[in-house]
Design an enzyme around this catalytic site. Structure first.
Site, short mmCIF file in Angstrom:
data_model
loop_
_atom_site.label_atom_id
_atom_site.label_comp_id
_atom_site.label_asym_id
_atom_site.label_seq_id
_atom_site.Cartn_x
_atom_site.Cartn_y
_atom_site.Cartn_z
N GLU A 39 0.87 -1.17 0.00
CA GLU A 39 0.00 0.00 0.00
C GLU A 39 0.91 1.23 0.00
OE1 GLU A 39 -2.74 0.37 3.30
OE2 GLU A 39 -3.48 2.28 2.50
N ARG A 54 4.95 -12.80 9.62
CA ARG A 54 5.64 -11.55 9.29
C ARG A 54 6.94 -11.47 10.09
NH1 ARG A 54 3.56 -6.45 9.51
NH2 ARG A 54 1.70 -7.21 8.52
N LYS A 112 4.01 0.83 9.67
CA LYS A 112 4.20 2.07 8.91
C LYS A 112 3.63 3.27 9.66
CE LYS A 112 2.90 0.10 5.02
NZ LYS A 112 2.42 -0.08 3.65
#
Ligand code: ATP
Ligand code: MG
Length: 564
Positions: free
Chosen positions: A39, A267, A277
């Protein structure tokens, strides 16, 4: 088909196993199409690097393709700066995406048509509940939800309202399009999830064209399907979304086309590092770091500026492998990977970070000579250079001790030490200022010990580095430490802000003296400053003002601390 035939020793990770089984069974016409779907709402970080190495690596190993798809369905937070930085970082890692970069926003019309198809089939409806009402009706994991009063409205009505939502006739938060699945499902994600919401923000690519935007769960799987993705690899938190991924696919699937399969892996979590983020953005916005590419940041651009190489990140990704369960990786592993790479490739140079002047009293005044020095003992092809030596030199303050313990092999009054590539010197005198601080040393050298070789077999244990005072060049050196003091700053105790665990001493800027050969450097060059660690030339460095960033020390000093 796979490179594993060429290197049979490497055992397959569970994703490779799935792919090899699919290939064997001829699933999806025995094709492998994967994608990396960032994204564009921030810069990529080391976790993304792992995902990039995984996805692009699978495409490479199975003669498949890997798309770069910007998952740009949230106009509020996304922008072109992020798109550009993401492309740059992937290229820097050495990967090539298939064809051109793709954008979910390019599929908005197609996604809209899919939504219409699902409404027409009676499997989606326009709901007029507010976000709060929707939440109240949702139930809990142990308690079924309640149907929305709009759930069974006529299909034609939903079609009409959905079209008018698109045209912008309704305010944000008033209407939404929801999938009609099961309000009593034990999986909360299946309780009539949102497919579209109204949003009036301008989008970085489609501008004001759209007043409605698809939700991630709907957009993502359908985009995979549109692109002919076969294996849609994502992180573990999406495991519970998988039934929904499948449900949406079932609504539109045409058996003549490829059908993507979602596969989840753990992850990357790194100790002493935040990776969300949102948190990284906060560090940037609050000026706690100099930007997304601050060398203390775990972003790819920060790591690059710090001196990490693409190869070291590939090695790191290989080292940590692909896991099915969440875990925490020791930051030391990343440091190990870069040390390994730089040891083989970085040119050796001498730099004195905390200078102390030494005057060699028996060396002729005004004389200077050039001495041979090895560029990299690990790499013969790197050749030699010359370093200038003279009557006055700088050594590290730490390499002298007035009251030295017995096993101290560096310089002390009366003792002899080897200057790397130069001569043996013996300290004769300590010069202090009125505060009693050592400001200079006097020494004599043995002219017969040129090149640091013993003239008569006498032994000198310590070898220290130095820089000529006359020819040395000033440089600014950034020394870094971990940005956070806690091992898991992502998961601090309740009531504690992760920003409170920031290491206020994570950056120390010092004035160093470096050998003149370092004037010939370009941004991003890597060096080993002998005995001091690995350094690289900073983005803002110029011949007028040299700036070096410390990448990593020569040894894992943290491991040593924990052994003591
Ligand atoms: P963040 O939580 O940092 O905002 P994200 O998952 O929202 O990350 P995306 O841009 O959606 O970020 O991620 C793009 C791809 O990178 C996704 O496929 C995601 O699974 C993967 N990815 C993100 N973070 C990690 C991580 N820490 N380890 C491995 N893969 C990751
Ligand atoms: Mg995401």
């Amino acid at each position: 088909m796979s490179t594993t035939e060429e290197s049979p020793k490497k055992s397959l990770n569970f994703i490779e196993q799935i792919i090899e089984d699919d290939l064997k069974n001829g699933k999806n016409q025995s094709q492998v199409h994967v994608r990396f779907p960032p994204e564009p709402n921030g810069y990529l970080h080391i976790g993304h690097a792992k995902s990039i190495c995984l996805n692009f690596g699978l495409a490479r190993d199975y003669q498949g393709t890997c798309n770069l798809r910007f998952d740009d369905t949230n106009p509020e937070k996304e922008n072109v700066e992020y798109v550009e930085s993401i492309k740059k970082d992937i290229e820097w890692l050495g990967f090539k995406w298939n064809d051109k970069p793709l954008f979910t926003s390019d599929y908005f019309e197609q996604l809209y048509q899919f939504a219409i198809q699902i409404i027409k089939a009676g499997n989606a409806y326009v709901c007029e509940q507010s976000a709060e009402e929707i939440a109240n009706y949702k139930g809990t994991p142990t308690q079924a939800g309640k149907d929305s009063p709009w759930r069974n409205r006529p299909i034609a009505e939903s079609l009409d309202l959905f079209e008018r939502m698109r045209k912008g006739e309704f305010a944000e938060g008033t209407l939404s399009l929801r999938a009609k699945i099961d309000m009593a499902s034990p999986n909360m994600h299946m309780r009539d999830p949102l497919m579209y919401r109204i949003k009036k923000d301008a989008h970085h690519r489609t501008g004001a064209e759209w007043n409605i935007y698809p939700m991630y769960d709907f957009a993502h799987g359908q985009s995979d399907y549109i692109e002919g993705i076969t294996h849609s690899i994502c992180t573990l938190e999406f495991e519970v979304h998988r039934p929904l991924y499948e449900w949406f696919l079932d609504q539109v699937y045409d058996p003549s086309r490829l059908r993507p399969r979602q596969i989840e892996f753990a992850r990357l979590n790194l100790s002493y590092t935040v990776m969300s983020k949102r948190k990284l953005l906060q560090l940037v916005q609050e000026g706690l770091v100099s930007g997304w590419d601050d060398p203390r940041m775990p972003t790819i651009s920060g790591l690059r500026r710090r001196g990490y190489t693409p190869k070291s990140l590939h090695t790191f990704a290989d080292m940590i492998g692909v896991a099915r369960r969440d875990n925490m990786i020791d930051l030391g592993k990343l440091e190990f990977a870069i040390r390994e790479d730089l040891n083989k490739t970085a040119l050796r140079r001498m730099a004195v970070l905390n200078p102390l002047k030494v005057v060699i009293t028996n060396y002729p005044e005004g004389k200077a000579e050039m001495l041979d020095a090895v560029n990299n003992p690990e790499d013969e092809t790197a050749g030699m250079r010359q370093v200038s030596f003279g009557r006055e030199i700088y050594i590290e303050q730490d390499d002298f001790m007035e009251q030295a313990p017995k096993n101290y092999f560096r310089l002390t009054v009366g003792a002899e030490v080897r200057l790397r590539y130069a001569y043996f010197i013996r300290c004769t005198e300590v010069v202090k200022n009125s505060d009693g601080e050592i400001i200079e040393l006097r020494a004599t050298y043995d002219p017969e010990s040129k090149g640091g070789k013993s003239p008569d077999g006498r032994k000198v244990k310590g070898t220290i580095h130095w820089v000529s005072a006359e020819h040395g060049v000033k440089a600014s050196v950034n020394l870094y430490d971990r940005l956070f003091l806690t091992e898991d700053p992502q998961d601090v105790e309740e009531g504690v802000n992760f920003l409170d665990t920031i290491n206020s001493e994570s950056l120390k800027v010092i004035d160093a003296i470096v050998e003149p050969a370092l004037l010939e450097t370009n941004v991003g060059d890597h060096f080993q400053f002998e005995r001091m660690g690995y350094f690289c030339t900073d983005l803002d460095s110029s011949s007028n003002r040299l700036i070096f960033n410390k990448t990593v020390g020569l040894k894992d000093t943290w491991a040593k601390v924990s052994q003591n």
